[in-house]
Design an enzyme around this catalytic site. Sequence first.
Site, short mmCIF file in Angstrom:
data_model
loop_
_atom_site.label_atom_id
_atom_site.label_comp_id
_atom_site.label_asym_id
_atom_site.label_seq_id
_atom_site.Cartn_x
_atom_site.Cartn_y
_atom_site.Cartn_z
N GLY A 1 44.68 12.18 -7.43
CA GLY A 1 43.46 12.24 -6.64
C GLY A 1 42.35 11.47 -7.35
O GLY A 1 42.62 10.54 -8.11
N ARG A 2 41.11 11.88 -7.11
CA ARG A 2 39.99 11.16 -7.72
C ARG A 2 40.05 11.21 -9.24
O ARG A 2 39.86 10.19 -9.91
CB ARG A 2 38.66 11.74 -7.22
CG ARG A 2 38.37 11.47 -5.75
CD ARG A 2 37.00 11.99 -5.36
NE ARG A 2 36.70 11.73 -3.97
CZ ARG A 2 37.02 12.54 -2.97
NH1 ARG A 2 37.64 13.69 -3.24
NH2 ARG A 2 36.71 12.25 -1.72
N ILE A 3 40.30 12.40 -9.79
CA ILE A 3 40.32 12.54 -11.25
C ILE A 3 41.53 11.82 -11.82
O ILE A 3 41.43 11.07 -12.81
CB ILE A 3 40.29 14.01 -11.67
CG1 ILE A 3 38.95 14.65 -11.28
CG2 ILE A 3 40.54 14.15 -13.17
CD1 ILE A 3 38.87 16.14 -11.52
N ARG B 1 51.53 13.94 -3.83
CA ARG B 1 52.11 14.28 -2.52
C ARG B 1 52.28 13.04 -1.66
O ARG B 1 53.26 12.91 -0.93
CB ARG B 1 51.21 15.30 -1.80
CG ARG B 1 51.27 16.70 -2.39
CD ARG B 1 50.39 17.64 -1.59
NE ARG B 1 49.00 17.20 -1.60
CZ ARG B 1 48.05 17.73 -0.84
NH1 ARG B 1 48.34 18.70 0.01
NH2 ARG B 1 46.80 17.29 -0.91
N THR C 1 43.88 19.24 -18.01
CA THR C 1 42.46 19.49 -17.78
C THR C 1 42.22 19.95 -16.34
O THR C 1 41.10 19.87 -15.85
CB THR C 1 41.62 18.23 -18.06
OG1 THR C 1 42.11 17.15 -17.24
CG2 THR C 1 41.67 17.84 -19.52
N SER C 2 43.27 20.44 -15.68
CA SER C 2 43.12 20.85 -14.28
C SER C 2 42.92 22.36 -14.20
O SER C 2 41.78 22.84 -14.25
CB SER C 2 44.33 20.41 -13.46
OG SER C 2 45.53 20.99 -13.96
N ARG C 3 44.00 23.11 -14.10
CA ARG C 3 43.96 24.57 -14.12
C ARG C 3 45.12 25.08 -14.95
O ARG C 3 46.21 24.49 -14.96
CB ARG C 3 44.05 25.14 -12.70
CG ARG C 3 42.78 24.99 -11.88
CD ARG C 3 41.66 25.90 -12.41
NE ARG C 3 40.50 25.89 -11.52
CZ ARG C 3 39.46 25.07 -11.64
NH1 ARG C 3 39.47 24.16 -12.61
NH2 ARG C 3 38.44 25.14 -10.82
N GLU D 1 42.51 32.62 -18.58
CA GLU D 1 41.13 32.48 -19.06
C GLU D 1 40.29 33.70 -18.68
O GLU D 1 40.47 34.26 -17.61
CB GLU D 1 40.50 31.23 -18.43
CG GLU D 1 41.02 29.93 -18.96
CD GLU D 1 40.27 28.72 -18.41
OE1 GLU D 1 39.08 28.86 -18.08
OE2 GLU D 1 40.87 27.65 -18.30
N HIS E 1 37.64 24.97 -21.92
CA HIS E 1 37.33 24.61 -20.53
C HIS E 1 36.00 23.86 -20.45
O HIS E 1 35.06 24.28 -19.75
CB HIS E 1 37.28 25.87 -19.65
CG HIS E 1 37.49 25.55 -18.18
ND1 HIS E 1 38.11 26.41 -17.31
CD2 HIS E 1 37.15 24.47 -17.44
CE1 HIS E 1 38.14 25.88 -16.09
NE2 HIS E 1 37.56 24.70 -16.15
#
Length: 333
Positions: free
Chosen positions: A162-164, A184, A244-246, A275, A296
Amino acid sequence: MTTKKKPKVYVTRKLPDAVETRMRELFDAELNIDDVPRTQAELAEAVRTVDVLVPTVTDRIDAALIEEAGPQMKLIASFSNGTDHIDVEAAARRGITVTNTPNVLTEDTADMTMALILAVPRRLAEGARVLTDKPGEWAGWSPTWMLGRRIHGKRIGIVGMGRIGTAVARRAKAFGLSIHYHNRKRVSATTEDELEATYWDSLDQMLARVDIVSVNCPSTPATFHLISARRLALLQPTSYIVNTSRGDVIDETALIKILREGKIAGAGLDVFENEPAVNPKLVKLANEGKVVLLPHMSSATLESRIDMGDKVIINIRTFIDGHRPPNRVLPFR
């Protein structure tokens, strides 16, 4: 909701002063000056009387909480890019609109992702501790001391383009990395040509062939433990993984096991599965130089937080003026 008086807005966490000041000017805003996370009971009490709730990713806005909302609360304007902390479908059933703050964190998160991509193979955290933990004991430069691994010429596999993910790819290409990605859907031919990127429709096949894995996909039911024990076992012994996502995109228990067994070279994590708790085994691995851990903070720049606050304000003002807010989040179909 009437525009004759300021809407009552409840902000769950401390925001930058500039954002809070503007909120007090425009709204009847209750702020969290002490930045103490609100309990579910405190949130339930708030939603019974406020017009707008402004939560963050640390708040759990589940169906039970949404059922506590009074009839006057029609907007949840989240101070976040992701909305996995909100039951968007439950909100929709109650006629409550949900908004977020997209397209603000891209560059800052990509910067930190690239920092971890550098930090782990080049042993930056270990090197820094040599000078701070035992001052005066450094004996000086040596040809074979603190040897890391070069990233130039290696292959990076981006999970989520995606963008990131695309912003990470642009940075990685500038560092001489060969770009591979799984998504995807394929990105545009123009973007693929610009990045000289190789698309893999099979995540398994890509993971087995790259030197560095960067996890940049959102947290959804479909991505929970996407990087499973089975998929971690596909990585090469010399490979690194950065997230660095989740935290829940990676099976953290499986990652710890494979790191302890030396079956991959290292990891860089800015997010964790439970977290704010961090598994003590990860901390031990960090002390051994096998992992770089950050709290985070990938999106933690003053500029990004102010930009996020501006989007929250625009979403609220647009909504109370009777228009569709620009960053409305629709429930999953």
